[in-house]
Design a protein around this motif. Structure first.
Motif, PDB file in Angstrom:
ATOM      1  N   MET A 133       1.076  -1.312  -0.109  1.00  0.00           N
ATOM      2  CA  MET A 133       0.001  -0.162   0.015  1.00  0.00           C
ATOM      3  C   MET A 133       0.831   1.253   0.064  1.00  0.00           C
ATOM      4  SD  MET A 133      -2.643   0.955   2.960  1.00  0.00           S
ATOM      5  CE  MET A 133      -3.599   2.407   2.716  1.00  0.00           C
ATOM      6  N   SER A 134       0.589   2.338  -0.793  1.00  0.00           N
ATOM      7  CA  SER A 134       1.460   3.399  -0.765  1.00  0.00           C
ATOM      8  C   SER A 134       0.417   4.739  -0.704  1.00  0.00           C
ATOM      9  CB  SER A 134       2.213   3.580  -2.099  1.00  0.00           C
ATOM     10  OG  SER A 134       1.482   4.176  -2.983  1.00  0.00           O
ATOM     11  N   ALA A 135       0.922   5.705  -0.034  1.00  0.00           N
ATOM     12  CA  ALA A 135       0.020   6.893  -0.046  1.00  0.00           C
ATOM     13  C   ALA A 135       0.990   8.056  -0.250  1.00  0.00           C
ATOM     14  CB  ALA A 135      -0.362   7.108   1.530  1.00  0.00           C
ATOM     15  N   THR A 136       0.332   9.022  -0.735  1.00  0.00           N
ATOM     16  CA  THR A 136       0.918  10.354  -1.155  1.00  0.00           C
ATOM     17  C   THR A 136       0.245  11.396  -0.464  1.00  0.00           C
ATOM     18  OG1 THR A 136       1.532   9.512  -3.259  1.00  0.00           O
ATOM     19  CG2 THR A 136       1.581  11.866  -3.052  1.00  0.00           C
ATOM     20  N   ILE A 137       0.993  12.340   0.194  1.00  0.00           N
ATOM     21  CA  ILE A 137       0.517  13.466   0.723  1.00  0.00           C
ATOM     22  C   ILE A 137       0.717  14.601  -0.054  1.00  0.00           C
ATOM     23  CG2 ILE A 137       0.796  14.817   2.977  1.00  0.00           C
ATOM     24  CD1 ILE A 137       1.501  12.069   4.548  1.00  0.00           C
ATOM     25  N   GLU A 138      -0.045  15.483  -0.134  1.00  0.00           N
ATOM     26  CA  GLU A 138       0.211  16.500  -1.198  1.00  0.00           C
ATOM     27  C   GLU A 138       0.649  17.810  -0.359  1.00  0.00           C
ATOM     28  OE1 GLU A 138       0.471  16.730  -4.405  1.00  0.00           O
ATOM     29  OE2 GLU A 138       0.207  14.573  -4.771  1.00  0.00           O
ATOM     30  N   LYS A 139       0.121  17.737   1.026  1.00  0.00           N
ATOM     31  CA  LYS A 139       0.384  18.896   1.583  1.00  0.00           C
ATOM     32  C   LYS A 139       2.007  18.911   2.057  1.00  0.00           C
ATOM     33  CE  LYS A 139      -4.064  19.409   3.359  1.00  0.00           C
ATOM     34  NZ  LYS A 139      -4.829  19.892   4.422  1.00  0.00           N
TER      35      LYS A 139
ATOM     36  N   GLY B 285      12.513  -3.612   3.379  1.00  0.00           N
ATOM     37  CA  GLY B 285      13.097  -3.560   1.849  1.00  0.00           C
ATOM     38  C   GLY B 285      12.417  -2.489   0.864  1.00  0.00           C
ATOM     39  N   ASP B 286      11.585  -1.345   1.713  1.00  0.00           N
ATOM     40  CA  ASP B 286      10.976  -0.678   0.584  1.00  0.00           C
ATOM     41  C   ASP B 286      11.982   0.766   0.748  1.00  0.00           C
ATOM     42  OD1 ASP B 286       8.652  -1.746   0.151  1.00  0.00           O
ATOM     43  OD2 ASP B 286       7.946  -1.314   1.820  1.00  0.00           O
ATOM     44  N   VAL B 287      11.596   1.786  -0.025  1.00  0.00           N
ATOM     45  CA  VAL B 287      12.386   3.015  -0.027  1.00  0.00           C
ATOM     46  C   VAL B 287      11.751   4.262   0.675  1.00  0.00           C
ATOM     47  CG1 VAL B 287      13.934   2.479  -2.120  1.00  0.00           C
ATOM     48  CG2 VAL B 287      11.697   3.506  -2.457  1.00  0.00           C
ATOM     49  N   PHE B 288      12.420   5.037   1.041  1.00  0.00           N
ATOM     50  CA  PHE B 288      11.601   6.172   1.635  1.00  0.00           C
ATOM     51  C   PHE B 288      12.119   7.579   0.992  1.00  0.00           C
ATOM     52  CE2 PHE B 288      10.779   9.605   4.802  1.00  0.00           C
ATOM     53  CZ  PHE B 288       9.544   9.175   5.447  1.00  0.00           C
ATOM     54  N   ARG B 289      11.174   8.255   0.527  1.00  0.00           N
ATOM     55  CA  ARG B 289      11.466   9.571  -0.334  1.00  0.00           C
ATOM     56  C   ARG B 289      11.400  10.664   0.702  1.00  0.00           C
ATOM     57  NH1 ARG B 289       9.588  10.423  -6.366  1.00  0.00           N
ATOM     58  NH2 ARG B 289       9.823  12.599  -6.388  1.00  0.00           N
ATOM     59  N   LEU B 290      12.435  11.910   0.781  1.00  0.00           N
ATOM     60  CA  LEU B 290      12.189  12.764   1.705  1.00  0.00           C
ATOM     61  C   LEU B 290      12.817  13.984   1.167  1.00  0.00           C
ATOM     62  CD1 LEU B 290      11.801  13.348   4.812  1.00  0.00           C
ATOM     63  CD2 LEU B 290      13.928  12.873   5.264  1.00  0.00           C
TER      64      LEU B 290
ATOM     65  N   ASN C 111      15.084  22.250   0.988  1.00  0.00           N
ATOM     66  CA  ASN C 111      13.674  22.524   0.300  1.00  0.00           C
ATOM     67  C   ASN C 111      13.594  22.443  -1.102  1.00  0.00           C
ATOM     68  OD1 ASN C 111      12.685  22.986   3.061  1.00  0.00           O
ATOM     69  ND2 ASN C 111      13.576  24.884   3.181  1.00  0.00           N
ATOM     70  N   ARG C 112      14.331  21.771  -1.751  1.00  0.00           N
ATOM     71  CA  ARG C 112      14.119  21.460  -3.138  1.00  0.00           C
ATOM     72  C   ARG C 112      14.530  20.167  -3.390  1.00  0.00           C
ATOM     73  NH1 ARG C 112      18.215  24.565  -7.522  1.00  0.00           N
ATOM     74  NH2 ARG C 112      17.508  23.293  -9.249  1.00  0.00           N
ATOM     75  N   ASP C 113      15.575  19.337  -3.046  1.00  0.00           N
ATOM     76  CA  ASP C 113      16.083  18.036  -3.433  1.00  0.00           C
ATOM     77  C   ASP C 113      15.427  17.340  -2.526  1.00  0.00           C
ATOM     78  OD1 ASP C 113      17.623  19.491  -5.131  1.00  0.00           O
ATOM     79  OD2 ASP C 113      19.594  19.287  -4.055  1.00  0.00           O
ATOM     80  N   GLU C 114      15.136  16.081  -3.094  1.00  0.00           N
ATOM     81  CA  GLU C 114      14.691  14.724  -2.656  1.00  0.00           C
ATOM     82  C   GLU C 114      15.786  14.074  -2.336  1.00  0.00           C
ATOM     83  OE1 GLU C 114      10.028  14.074  -2.905  1.00  0.00           O
ATOM     84  OE2 GLU C 114      10.883  15.278  -5.061  1.00  0.00           O
ATOM     85  N   VAL C 115      15.994  13.133  -1.276  1.00  0.00           N
ATOM     86  CA  VAL C 115      16.748  12.074  -1.050  1.00  0.00           C
ATOM     87  C   VAL C 115      15.916  10.757  -1.255  1.00  0.00           C
ATOM     88  CG1 VAL C 115      18.636  13.099  -0.110  1.00  0.00           C
ATOM     89  CG2 VAL C 115      16.992  12.233   1.357  1.00  0.00           C
ATOM     90  N   VAL C 116      16.286   9.606  -1.408  1.00  0.00           N
ATOM     91  CA  VAL C 116      15.634   8.347  -1.410  1.00  0.00           C
ATOM     92  C   VAL C 116      16.737   7.429  -0.502  1.00  0.00           C
ATOM     93  CG1 VAL C 116      14.947   6.288  -2.807  1.00  0.00           C
ATOM     94  CG2 VAL C 116      14.661   8.510  -3.655  1.00  0.00           C
ATOM     95  N   PHE C 117      15.917   6.945   0.522  1.00  0.00           N
ATOM     96  CA  PHE C 117      16.692   6.257   1.602  1.00  0.00           C
ATOM     97  C   PHE C 117      16.453   4.798   0.901  1.00  0.00           C
ATOM     98  CE2 PHE C 117      16.062   9.929   4.259  1.00  0.00           C
ATOM     99  CZ  PHE C 117      17.689  10.219   4.481  1.00  0.00           C
ATOM    100  N   ALA C 118      17.467   3.891   1.067  1.00  0.00           N
ATOM    101  CA  ALA C 118      17.337   2.330   0.940  1.00  0.00           C
ATOM    102  C   ALA C 118      17.930   1.612   1.789  1.00  0.00           C
ATOM    103  CB  ALA C 118      17.746   2.098  -0.489  1.00  0.00           C
ATOM    104  N   SER C 119      17.497   0.260   1.867  1.00  0.00           N
ATOM    105  CA  SER C 119      18.262  -0.759   2.790  1.00  0.00           C
ATOM    106  C   SER C 119      19.423  -0.767   2.592  1.00  0.00           C
ATOM    107  CB  SER C 119      17.207  -1.915   2.665  1.00  0.00           C
ATOM    108  OG  SER C 119      18.121  -3.069   3.550  1.00  0.00           O
TER     109      SER C 119
ATOM    110  N   ILE D 126      24.334   2.814  11.430  1.00  0.00           N
ATOM    111  CA  ILE D 126      23.992   3.501   9.999  1.00  0.00           C
ATOM    112  C   ILE D 126      22.665   2.529   9.807  1.00  0.00           C
ATOM    113  CG2 ILE D 126      24.814   3.382   7.838  1.00  0.00           C
ATOM    114  CD1 ILE D 126      27.819   3.315   9.002  1.00  0.00           C
ATOM    115  N   LYS D 127      21.608   3.349   9.337  1.00  0.00           N
ATOM    116  CA  LYS D 127      20.517   2.762   9.234  1.00  0.00           C
ATOM    117  C   LYS D 127      20.131   2.813   7.718  1.00  0.00           C
ATOM    118  CE  LYS D 127      20.043   2.956  13.375  1.00  0.00           C
ATOM    119  NZ  LYS D 127      20.149   1.560  14.242  1.00  0.00           N
ATOM    120  N   ALA D 128      20.524   3.852   6.790  1.00  0.00           N
ATOM    121  CA  ALA D 128      20.096   3.527   5.392  1.00  0.00           C
ATOM    122  C   ALA D 128      21.266   4.520   4.474  1.00  0.00           C
ATOM    123  CB  ALA D 128      18.690   4.264   5.307  1.00  0.00           C
ATOM    124  N   TYR D 129      21.102   3.969   3.184  1.00  0.00           N
ATOM    125  CA  TYR D 129      21.930   4.711   2.192  1.00  0.00           C
ATOM    126  C   TYR D 129      20.845   5.365   1.331  1.00  0.00           C
ATOM    127  CZ  TYR D 129      21.764   1.598  -1.713  1.00  0.00           C
ATOM    128  OH  TYR D 129      21.402   0.766  -2.712  1.00  0.00           O
TER     129      TYR D 129
END
Length: 166
Positions: free
Chosen positions: A1-7, A27-32, A46-54, A108-111
């Protein structure tokens, strides 16, 4: 299940860090979206997004951008500067002059395999940009003035080319 928050919602890394750990641990990724300036000039607040992975199955290398947790609980995303002989890790932010030593593997939690800038994916694991940022990181510690003026020159060139595109 995935959710997108627009705010535009803001959380501290101390609050969101455990969630990132949980998601990448499955095993999922987290975008921030990045906030803060410690990773400038590579990452822009406040411009670039990083993707954290396992980290599973990953060999850590100098220049990797990693999320780690300090012993007192603060989550930090910085670049791996050096793997010490005693097995600990030393980190530095792209905008910092001082390293942070004594980080253990279990902290170390993610790259970050890639960054998203202006809708484009920037690979953090290979390529010319990784090489440039790794050399920059070394200069940042040993020759901070050279690193600063080098990045100022690159920023000036970037602005010139950006103007000519429009």
């Amino acid at each position: 299940m995935s959710a997108t928050i627009e705010k535009n919602v803001s959380f501290s890394m101390r609050d969101i860090g455990p969630l990132i750990e949980e998601i990448v641990g499955q095993g999922d990724v987290f975008r921030l979206t990045v906030s803060g300036t410690s990773m400038m000039p590579f990452l822009r607040s406040n411009r670039d997004e990083v993707v954290f992975a396992s980290l599973e199955g990953r060999t850590l290398k100098r220049g990797d951008i990693l999320l780690y947790r300090r012993r007192e609980g603060t989550y930090v995303m910085h670049r791996l500067y050096r793997i010490e002989k005693d097995g600990t890790y030393t980190f530095i932010g792209d905008r910092q002059y001082k390293t942070e030593e004594g980080i253990h593997r279990d902290q170390i939690k993610a790259y970050v395999p890639y960054v998203i800038r202006d809708g484009r994916k920037i690979d953090c694991e290979k390529g010319f940009l990784r090489s440039v940022m790794t050399v920059y990181m070394i200069f940042r510690v040993h020759c901070p003035g050279v690193a600063y003026w080098g990045m100022m020159g690159i920023e000036a060139i970037r602005k010139v080319f950006k103007r000519t595109k429009n």
